[in-house]
Motif scaffolding. Structure first.
Motif, PDB file in Angstrom:
ATOM      1  N   GLU A 173       0.836  -1.210   0.000  1.00  0.00           N
ATOM      2  CA  GLU A 173       0.000   0.000   0.000  1.00  0.00           C
ATOM      3  C   GLU A 173       0.868   1.256   0.000  1.00  0.00           C
ATOM      4  OE1 GLU A 173      -3.639  -0.060   2.596  1.00  0.00           O
ATOM      5  OE2 GLU A 173      -2.763  -1.965   3.247  1.00  0.00           O
ATOM      6  N   TYR A 174       1.959   1.203   0.745  1.00  0.00           N
ATOM      7  CA  TYR A 174       2.864   2.356   0.739  1.00  0.00           C
ATOM      8  C   TYR A 174       3.450   2.570  -0.648  1.00  0.00           C
ATOM      9  CZ  TYR A 174       6.984   5.226   1.234  1.00  0.00           C
ATOM     10  OH  TYR A 174       7.917   6.209   1.040  1.00  0.00           O
ATOM     11  N   ARG A 175       3.861   1.510  -1.326  1.00  0.00           N
ATOM     12  CA  ARG A 175       4.450   1.643  -2.660  1.00  0.00           C
ATOM     13  C   ARG A 175       3.465   2.267  -3.637  1.00  0.00           C
ATOM     14  NH1 ARG A 175       6.198  -3.676  -1.671  1.00  0.00           N
ATOM     15  NH2 ARG A 175       4.820  -4.507  -3.283  1.00  0.00           N
ATOM     16  N   GLU A 176       2.211   1.879  -3.544  1.00  0.00           N
ATOM     17  CA  GLU A 176       1.185   2.462  -4.414  1.00  0.00           C
ATOM     18  C   GLU A 176       1.020   3.948  -4.120  1.00  0.00           C
ATOM     19  OE1 GLU A 176      -2.103   0.001  -3.447  1.00  0.00           O
ATOM     20  OE2 GLU A 176      -1.512  -1.642  -4.798  1.00  0.00           O
ATOM     21  N   PHE A 177       1.046   4.297  -2.833  1.00  0.00           N
ATOM     22  CA  PHE A 177       0.941   5.705  -2.438  1.00  0.00           C
ATOM     23  C   PHE A 177       2.153   6.489  -2.932  1.00  0.00           C
ATOM     24  CE2 PHE A 177       1.839   9.055   0.720  1.00  0.00           C
ATOM     25  CZ  PHE A 177       0.661   9.788   0.628  1.00  0.00           C
ATOM     26  N   GLU A 178       3.346   5.892  -2.770  1.00  0.00           N
ATOM     27  CA  GLU A 178       4.583   6.544  -3.205  1.00  0.00           C
ATOM     28  C   GLU A 178       4.581   6.780  -4.702  1.00  0.00           C
ATOM     29  OE1 GLU A 178       8.875   6.423  -4.648  1.00  0.00           O
ATOM     30  OE2 GLU A 178       7.142   5.199  -5.145  1.00  0.00           O
ATOM     31  N   GLN A 179       4.095   5.809  -5.468  1.00  0.00           N
ATOM     32  CA  GLN A 179       4.077   5.948  -6.920  1.00  0.00           C
ATOM     33  C   GLN A 179       3.157   7.082  -7.353  1.00  0.00           C
ATOM     34  OE1 GLN A 179       3.132   2.376  -9.044  1.00  0.00           O
ATOM     35  NE2 GLN A 179       3.477   3.272 -11.053  1.00  0.00           N
ATOM     36  N   GLN A 180       2.021   7.213  -6.706  1.00  0.00           N
ATOM     37  CA  GLN A 180       1.103   8.315  -7.019  1.00  0.00           C
ATOM     38  C   GLN A 180       1.757   9.660  -6.745  1.00  0.00           C
ATOM     39  OE1 GLN A 180      -2.392   7.591  -4.671  1.00  0.00           O
ATOM     40  NE2 GLN A 180      -3.088   5.870  -5.925  1.00  0.00           N
ATOM     41  N   LYS A 181       2.428   9.771  -5.607  1.00  0.00           N
ATOM     42  CA  LYS A 181       3.097  11.027  -5.265  1.00  0.00           C
ATOM     43  C   LYS A 181       4.253  11.312  -6.218  1.00  0.00           C
ATOM     44  CE  LYS A 181       2.538  13.053  -1.766  1.00  0.00           C
ATOM     45  NZ  LYS A 181       1.750  14.251  -1.415  1.00  0.00           N
ATOM     46  N   ARG A 182       4.989  10.271  -6.597  1.00  0.00           N
ATOM     47  CA  ARG A 182       6.155  10.433  -7.464  1.00  0.00           C
ATOM     48  C   ARG A 182       5.746  10.874  -8.864  1.00  0.00           C
ATOM     49  NH1 ARG A 182       9.166   5.752  -9.523  1.00  0.00           N
ATOM     50  NH2 ARG A 182       8.024   4.605  -7.931  1.00  0.00           N
ATOM     51  N   GLU A 183       4.618  10.383  -9.335  1.00  0.00           N
ATOM     52  CA  GLU A 183       4.184  10.698 -10.694  1.00  0.00           C
ATOM     53  C   GLU A 183       3.579  12.101 -10.805  1.00  0.00           C
ATOM     54  OE1 GLU A 183       1.552   7.526 -11.653  1.00  0.00           O
ATOM     55  OE2 GLU A 183       3.176   6.135 -12.190  1.00  0.00           O
ATOM     56  N   ASN A 184       3.232  12.705  -9.670  1.00  0.00           N
ATOM     57  CA  ASN A 184       2.684  14.065  -9.683  1.00  0.00           C
ATOM     58  C   ASN A 184       3.842  15.062  -9.639  1.00  0.00           C
ATOM     59  OD1 ASN A 184       1.154  16.363  -9.539  1.00  0.00           O
ATOM     60  ND2 ASN A 184       0.347  15.963  -7.490  1.00  0.00           N
ATOM     61  N   LYS A 185       4.311  15.464 -10.813  1.00  0.00           N
ATOM     62  CA  LYS A 185       5.504  16.312 -10.908  1.00  0.00           C
ATOM     63  C   LYS A 185       5.177  17.807 -10.913  1.00  0.00           C
ATOM     64  CE  LYS A 185       7.908  12.711 -13.540  1.00  0.00           C
ATOM     65  NZ  LYS A 185       8.651  12.209 -12.380  1.00  0.00           N
ATOM     66  N   ASN A 186       3.907  18.158 -10.947  1.00  0.00           N
ATOM     67  CA  ASN A 186       3.514  19.574 -11.044  1.00  0.00           C
ATOM     68  C   ASN A 186       3.161  20.143  -9.676  1.00  0.00           C
ATOM     69  OD1 ASN A 186       3.782  19.597 -13.908  1.00  0.00           O
ATOM     70  ND2 ASN A 186       1.793  18.572 -14.062  1.00  0.00           N
ATOM     71  N   THR A 187       4.082  20.030  -8.753  1.00  0.00           N
ATOM     72  CA  THR A 187       3.885  20.580  -7.422  1.00  0.00           C
ATOM     73  C   THR A 187       5.103  21.402  -7.036  1.00  0.00           C
ATOM     74  OG1 THR A 187       4.895  18.704  -6.270  1.00  0.00           O
ATOM     75  CG2 THR A 187       2.536  18.526  -6.780  1.00  0.00           C
ATOM     76  N   PRO A 188       4.939  22.374  -6.141  1.00  0.00           N
ATOM     77  CA  PRO A 188       6.105  23.145  -5.685  1.00  0.00           C
ATOM     78  C   PRO A 188       7.185  22.250  -5.074  1.00  0.00           C
ATOM     79  CG  PRO A 188       4.074  24.231  -5.037  1.00  0.00           C
ATOM     80  CD  PRO A 188       3.670  22.901  -5.598  1.00  0.00           C
ATOM     81  N   ALA A 189       6.787  21.202  -4.350  1.00  0.00           N
ATOM     82  CA  ALA A 189       7.766  20.313  -3.736  1.00  0.00           C
ATOM     83  C   ALA A 189       8.567  19.568  -4.800  1.00  0.00           C
ATOM     84  CB  ALA A 189       7.074  19.320  -2.806  1.00  0.00           C
ATOM     85  N   PRO A 329       6.948  11.082  -0.009  1.00  0.00           N
ATOM     86  CA  PRO A 329       7.261   9.776  -0.604  1.00  0.00           C
ATOM     87  C   PRO A 329       7.422   9.896  -2.119  1.00  0.00           C
ATOM     88  CG  PRO A 329       5.480   9.568   0.991  1.00  0.00           C
ATOM     89  CD  PRO A 329       5.712  11.042   0.796  1.00  0.00           C
ATOM     90  N   GLY A 330       8.556   9.462  -2.620  1.00  0.00           N
ATOM     91  CA  GLY A 330       8.823   9.552  -4.049  1.00  0.00           C
ATOM     92  C   GLY A 330       9.694  10.722  -4.437  1.00  0.00           C
ATOM     93  N   ALA A 331      10.143  11.518  -3.456  1.00  0.00           N
ATOM     94  CA  ALA A 331      10.968  12.692  -3.772  1.00  0.00           C
ATOM     95  C   ALA A 331      12.368  12.294  -4.229  1.00  0.00           C
ATOM     96  CB  ALA A 331      11.060  13.621  -2.559  1.00  0.00           C
ATOM     97  N   GLN A 332      12.855  11.142  -3.758  1.00  0.00           N
ATOM     98  CA  GLN A 332      14.210  10.721  -4.138  1.00  0.00           C
ATOM     99  C   GLN A 332      14.237  10.247  -5.579  1.00  0.00           C
ATOM    100  OE1 GLN A 332      16.319   8.074  -1.469  1.00  0.00           O
ATOM    101  NE2 GLN A 332      17.459   7.167  -3.157  1.00  0.00           N
ATOM    102  N   THR A 333      15.084  10.873  -6.372  1.00  0.00           N
ATOM    103  CA  THR A 333      15.307  10.469  -7.757  1.00  0.00           C
ATOM    104  C   THR A 333      16.809  10.399  -7.987  1.00  0.00           C
ATOM    105  OG1 THR A 333      15.367  12.740  -8.611  1.00  0.00           O
ATOM    106  CG2 THR A 333      13.201  11.660  -8.488  1.00  0.00           C
ATOM    107  N   LEU A 334      17.208   9.841  -9.109  1.00  0.00           N
ATOM    108  CA  LEU A 334      18.627   9.776  -9.426  1.00  0.00           C
ATOM    109  C   LEU A 334      19.230  11.171  -9.530  1.00  0.00           C
ATOM    110  CD1 LEU A 334      18.675   6.915 -12.088  1.00  0.00           C
ATOM    111  CD2 LEU A 334      19.148   6.771  -9.637  1.00  0.00           C
ATOM    112  N   GLU A 335      18.389  12.152  -9.938  1.00  0.00           N
ATOM    113  CA  GLU A 335      18.880  13.525 -10.079  1.00  0.00           C
ATOM    114  C   GLU A 335      18.987  14.210  -8.719  1.00  0.00           C
ATOM    115  OE1 GLU A 335      16.388  12.259 -12.000  1.00  0.00           O
ATOM    116  OE2 GLU A 335      17.735  11.903 -13.689  1.00  0.00           O
ATOM    117  N   SER A 336      17.987  14.017  -7.846  1.00  0.00           N
ATOM    118  CA  SER A 336      17.975  14.753  -6.579  1.00  0.00           C
ATOM    119  C   SER A 336      19.094  14.312  -5.637  1.00  0.00           C
ATOM    120  CB  SER A 336      16.622  14.588  -5.874  1.00  0.00           C
ATOM    121  OG  SER A 336      16.405  13.253  -5.473  1.00  0.00           O
TER     122      SER A 336
END
Length: 681
Positions: A173-189, A329-336
């Protein structure tokens, strides 16, 4: 075992980073998290084993395995059940340490299970529960939750009462939540972390050291801090200047401040990037979820020449405010996470007892760490939350043995300076004695009178353990970490094929990952590469080969039977297992690096030799002109036989940038420049 498609999912951002590092070095245990729990009282082993079996059933992270699908994409699969019978052995106390050390090096096969565990009886009334979970599915809180759940489960079995410890939110359930947050790239965060990925970060040279070798061997060293100093640090928490939202946040900020000041002093750098775990369990419903919920995110801190501890604390506190404000959740990327070379980890966890039986918990260090991390500051004591201990995890590749010995004592001087006078200037704290300075401080390349050699210029490319993209081709990417691994493999393959220093190797390949890997491997081996474009007329290619008489021809073509031909494919490199041969990589700085052939428009094509010293001089000047301290990103679309192509091959890499590859068309003229214009590279 059959599993439903609902049990298969992609990896979280933090899992992807760990998978990449494990894939590059499958035999490494740097991602293992071994713990022991010393239970000081009588327990029933069979009941303990039954409770552990039910623990596996209740926590999906313990039933998760990893596989690559037919497209070579890694997936994690939650098995409906995992057959595992917890071993139980009796072992004398004198043999315990050696047994645990050996067990830590027992491989964990992620395609089978993510953990290793055993119950040991040392003597009457003393049991050791050993649990080692791969970091890809665990963090510190995971162990605490599992330990408490096992205690409740054991107690329920003993008392024959219902166990209610299996009601936590699943990791799935956490992974599903993380994926939703990660895919939403149009946020100030999301924009905040994206901007972090665009900040250039320098390679740290600690105590003036360059990296001595590529390895992950490391050690954990305890930092000696007296009761007096700990007391003075506690007093800081009550002052107006340092008081924060809660005491733990204040301590975290203070230790981040002292650590940043220390790293600035021993590196000579003012712009620092520290990594720190972001706790996604601050979302209430995931408080007791087991799995990898933390994400390592950057803290960017500027330490100025006139900085005092108090003024630096203010900067760190503001940076941490933005850190917690924008973390999700999902903020960590290879770039960040690009450029994170030091980590500060503050863990105020208390494990307590096994039910009512007194227990002490120990986190063992596996002896290895992420190859890209120089040093990590760790604060934890799972048996005494009010009196933490402090450690350095030190990558031995970046320090001499004497420096490792003195590191905690130099850090102790910085701590004492902070508690004694927090308004004193950080730059004036004397960390290293005059004697130590003569013995320990290495002279960096920038202090040498001679010009930088090509091998010094290209060395960071072969050693940078970053997840930042180095090569891009369509939707495929190779990070610097992956590039380093593939080059090391091809160097060994070429050496096995008999390629030695100064030998000529012709590369007859399309613009591709394989071409660039081959060029870098040949240069690293001290040989000479000759680019031979695939669209040259057959007669001209035969003339070039007859003129050169190369040791090896790297080509997909079957038309060169009279030469030693080998095709080194990307898939072959990925599956190749290093034999760790000893290869002499010390080379003549004036050797021939490559040979380019003229067009032959005025007669027979002539080969022009270019030394690596000339190449180094050109690249050094090009870097000054085009880079100016920033990363360079360039398209690779011109013929490999064109002299200016050399710029697009090396300049991006030595600046920490990326090469965007545009391969030749299979049919018709090479019009890759149109694709470049289309993509606005």
């Amino acid at each position: 075992m059959q599993v439903s498609t609902n049990s298969i999912s992609s990896l979280t951002g933090s899992q992807q980073s760990i998978w990449a590092s494990q894939k590059l070095d499958p035999s490494s245990n740097s991602n293992y998290l071994p713990h022991t729990f010393e239970i000081n009282g009588e327990i029933d082993p069979s009941t303990f084993q039954l409770a552990f079996k039910r623990l596996i059933a209740n926590h999906d992270c313990l039933r998760t395995v990893f596989h690559e699908n037919k497209d070579s994409v890694v997936e994690q699969i939650v098995l409906p059940q995992l057959e595992f019978n917890l071993p139980f052995e009796k072992i004398p106390n004198a043999s315990l340490d050696a047994f645990i050390e050996s067990r830590i090096h027992t491989p964990i096969d992620l395609t089978e299970k993510c953990f290793d565990s055993i119950l040991l009886k040392v003597e009457e009334g003393i049991f050791i529960w050993y649990l080692n979970i791969h970091h890809i599915l665990a963090d510190a809180t995971t162990f605490k939750v599992l330990f408490e759940a096992l205690g409740k489960g054991y107690d329920s079995e003993i008392k024959n009462i219902e166990n209610d410890s299996g009601n936590q939110v699943s990791f799935k359930e956490y992974r599903e939540f993380e994926q939703q947050k990660r895919e939403n790239k149009n946020t100030p965060a999301a924009e905040y972390w994206k901007s972090k990925g665009q900040i250039p970060v320098k390679e740290l040279s600690l105590y003036g050291n360059l990296k001595s070798e590529t390895r992950t061997k490391a050690r954990r060293v305890k930092i000696p801090i007296s009761t007096e100093i700990k007391g003075l640090l506690e007093e800081k928490l009550t002052t107006e200047a340092y008081r924060s939202f809660n005491p733990d946040l204040t301590k975290f900020t203070i230790w981040s401040t002292i650590f940043a000041a220390f790293i600035s002093r021993i590196s000579g750098e003012s712009a620092l990037r520290l990594g720190s775990p972001f706790p996604n369990r601050n979302l209430g419903k995931f408080k007791n979820t087991t799995g990898l919920l933390i994400e390592v995110l950057p803290l960017d801190i500027q330490v100025d020449m006139e900085e005092s501890f108090l003024s630096l604390f203010g900067k760190v506190r503001q940076e941490q405010f933005d850190f917690f404000k924008n973390g999700y959740p999902g903020a960590q990327t290879l770039e960040s996470i690009r450029g994170i070379q030091t980590v500060v980890n503050y863990i105020p966890l208390y494990f307590g007892d096994f039910g009512e039986i007194p227990t002490s918990t120990k986190w063992h260090f596996p002896g290895h760490m992420d190859a890209g991390h120089r040093i990590r500051f760790q604060a934890f004591d799972f048996n005494d939350q009010s009196n933490l201990d402090y450690y350095f995890d030190i990558n031995e590749a970046y320090f001499t043995p004497k420096q490792i010995e003195l590191l905690p004592f130099h850090f102790g001087k910085m701590i004492r300076a902070f508690v004694t006078d927090d308004q004193s200037k950080i730059a004036e704290v004397k960390l290293v004695s005059d004697k130590e300075e003569k013995e320990l401080i290495q002279k960096s390349i920038s202090q040498k009178g001679n010009s930088i050699t090509f091998d010094e210029l290209i060395k960071p490319v072969f050693e940078w353990n970053s997840n930042a993209p180095a090569l891009l081709l369509g939707d495929k990417t190779l990070s610097y970490q992956e590039l380093r691994s593939l080059v090391n493999k091809e160097v060994e393959i070429l050496n096995i094929q008999g390629v030695k220093k100064q030998d000529i190797v012709v590369v007859h390949k399309e613009r591709s990952f394989e071409y660039i890997i081959s060029v870098l491997s040949i240069l690293k081996l001290g040989a000479t590469f000759v680019p031979m474009p695939v669209d040259l007329p057959q007669r001209r290619m035969e003339g070039i080969l007859a003129d050169l008489k190369p040791r090896l021809l790297i080509s997909t073509s079957l038309e060169f039977e009279s030469y030693s031909v080998m095709d080194i494919k990307l898939d072959d490199l990925l599956s190749y297992e290093l034999k760790n041969q000893v290869i002499d990589l010390s080379h003549d700085p004036n050797r021939t690096g490559y040979i380019l052939f003229t067009s032959g428009s005025t007669g027979k094509p002539k080969g022009v030799e270019v030394s690596v010293s000339s190449l180094a001089n050109y690249l050094t000047e090009a870097k000054k002109l085009y880079s100016r301290g920033q990363e360079v990103h360039m398209p690779f679309f011109t013929s490999i036989g064109f002299d200016l192509t050399i710029t697009s091959l090396f300049l991006p890499l030595i600046s920490g940038g990326s090469i965007h590859i545009y391969p030749e068309k299979k049919i018709g003229p090479d019009v890759s420049i149109l694709e470049v214009i289309k993509n606005e590279i």
